[in-house]
Design a protein around this motif. Structure first.
Motif, PDB file in Angstrom:
ATOM      1  N   THR A  84       0.834  -1.208   0.000  1.00 51.05           N
ATOM      2  CA  THR A  84       0.000   0.000   0.000  1.00 51.05           C
ATOM      3  C   THR A  84       0.865   1.253   0.000  1.00 51.05           C
ATOM      4  O   THR A  84       0.606   2.197  -0.749  1.00 51.05           O
ATOM      5  N   ALA A  85       1.904   1.269   0.814  1.00 48.11           N
ATOM      6  CA  ALA A  85       2.804   2.429   0.872  1.00 48.11           C
ATOM      7  C   ALA A  85       3.484   2.651  -0.475  1.00 48.11           C
ATOM      8  O   ALA A  85       3.649   3.797  -0.914  1.00 48.11           O
ATOM      9  N   ASP A  86       3.870   1.574  -1.137  1.00 42.89           N
ATOM     10  CA  ASP A  86       4.491   1.705  -2.461  1.00 42.89           C
ATOM     11  C   ASP A  86       3.515   2.284  -3.483  1.00 42.89           C
ATOM     12  O   ASP A  86       3.886   3.139  -4.293  1.00 42.89           O
ATOM     13  N   VAL A  87       2.253   1.846  -3.453  1.00 38.85           N
ATOM     14  CA  VAL A  87       1.250   2.369  -4.380  1.00 38.85           C
ATOM     15  C   VAL A  87       0.990   3.843  -4.093  1.00 38.85           C
ATOM     16  O   VAL A  87       0.924   4.661  -5.008  1.00 38.85           O
TER      17      VAL A  87
ATOM     18  N   THR B 188       5.208  14.021  -8.006  1.00 44.34           N
ATOM     19  CA  THR B 188       6.432  13.722  -7.273  1.00 44.34           C
ATOM     20  C   THR B 188       6.323  12.299  -6.735  1.00 44.34           C
ATOM     21  O   THR B 188       5.213  11.794  -6.558  1.00 44.34           O
ATOM     22  N   VAL B 189       7.443  11.669  -6.505  1.00 46.10           N
ATOM     23  CA  VAL B 189       7.444  10.305  -5.978  1.00 46.10           C
ATOM     24  C   VAL B 189       8.369  10.249  -4.763  1.00 46.10           C
ATOM     25  O   VAL B 189       9.591  10.221  -4.914  1.00 46.10           O
ATOM     26  N   PRO B 190       7.787  10.259  -3.568  1.00 47.33           N
ATOM     27  CA  PRO B 190       8.632  10.144  -2.379  1.00 47.33           C
ATOM     28  C   PRO B 190       9.180   8.725  -2.259  1.00 47.33           C
ATOM     29  O   PRO B 190       8.550   7.764  -2.702  1.00 47.33           O
ATOM     30  N   ASN B 191      10.355   8.605  -1.671  1.00 53.02           N
ATOM     31  CA  ASN B 191      10.932   7.287  -1.390  1.00 53.02           C
ATOM     32  C   ASN B 191      10.279   6.740  -0.134  1.00 53.02           C
ATOM     33  O   ASN B 191      10.035   7.480   0.817  1.00 53.02           O
ATOM     34  N   VAL B 192      10.006   5.449  -0.122  1.00 51.83           N
ATOM     35  CA  VAL B 192       9.471   4.792   1.064  1.00 51.83           C
ATOM     36  C   VAL B 192      10.651   4.109   1.741  1.00 51.83           C
ATOM     37  O   VAL B 192      11.308   3.263   1.140  1.00 51.83           O
ATOM     38  N   ASP B 193      10.926   4.496   2.978  1.00 54.14           N
ATOM     39  CA  ASP B 193      12.157   4.079   3.639  1.00 54.14           C
ATOM     40  C   ASP B 193      11.899   3.838   5.126  1.00 54.14           C
ATOM     41  O   ASP B 193      10.795   4.094   5.626  1.00 54.14           O
ATOM     42  N   ASN B 194      12.906   3.372   5.831  1.00 52.82           N
ATOM     43  CA  ASN B 194      12.887   3.230   7.295  1.00 52.82           C
ATOM     44  C   ASN B 194      11.731   2.381   7.808  1.00 52.82           C
ATOM     45  O   ASN B 194      11.010   2.771   8.724  1.00 52.82           O
TER      46      ASN B 194
END
Length: 186
Positions: free
Chosen positions: A78-81, A93-99
């Motif tokens: 879900t976070a990736d989508v 914009t495309v934020p990076n999903v991290d941590n």
């Protein structure tokens, strides 16, 4: 490619940039007006979150209708989508999903470029303002609509001197289907 096609693409690309800049400036004017009207940045932060929540409740329908994505199998998916499709579709914009935490229930959305912050400088009187707090509300509202209760918080802010803007998103729980027996699918 014909000259007309090149001109059409050029005009479209310029129009897209103008629309993004108009949105950014309009959002800035809205935040400035809220600060003047409420005179308390904590109340402004809450209002931005509330407004974002209401926007998110509506944006999710458009995202699902236009993207054709299937149901996500995990919070990680879900976070990736949200990152790759939602933010790209609505803010370009495309934020990076991290941590990620070990359980896969918390992550950080890292914005190298936050279009809401273009043309913005916060005065010292607004040190506690979470200028992009509307994004936290959008995330909460959109994910609530797909039965995920999340908490979102801005943990670093480029407007306050941090290298990037980061939003910490935590899955609180999956919302149970509250439809009555007559409305449940078998």
């Amino acid at each position: 490619m014909s000259r007309n096609q090149r001109l059409g693409e050029s005009c479209y690309n310029d129009l897209e940039k103008i629309n993004a800049e108009l949105f950014t400036l309009t959002y800035g004017a809205l935040v400035a007006q809220l600060v003047r009207d409420m005179e308390d940045v904590d109340k402004v932060n809450a209002k931005l979150d509330e407004m974002g929540h209401n926007i998110g409740l509506r944006l999710i329908d458009e995202l699902l209708a236009k993207s054709g994505i299937a149901r996500c199998g995990s919070f990680r998916e879900t976070a990736d989508v949200v990152s790759k499709v939602g933010f790209k579709m609505f803010l370009n914009t495309v934020p990076n999903v991290d941590n990620w935490n070990e359980r896969g229930t918390e992550c950080t959305l890292v914005f190298d470029d936050n279009p809401l912050e273009d043309f913005v400088a916060l005065p010292s009187s607004c040190a506690g303002l979470k200028y992009s707090n509307v994004l936290c509300g959008v995330l909460r509202g959109a994910l609530e609509s797909v039965h995920l209760a999340v908490a979102c918080e801005i943990v670093s802010d480029a407007l306050k001197g941090d290298p990037k803007t980061e939003i910490r998103m935590s899955l609180k729980h999956v919302i149970e289907d509250e439809a009555g027996e007559d409305y449940r699918e078998d």
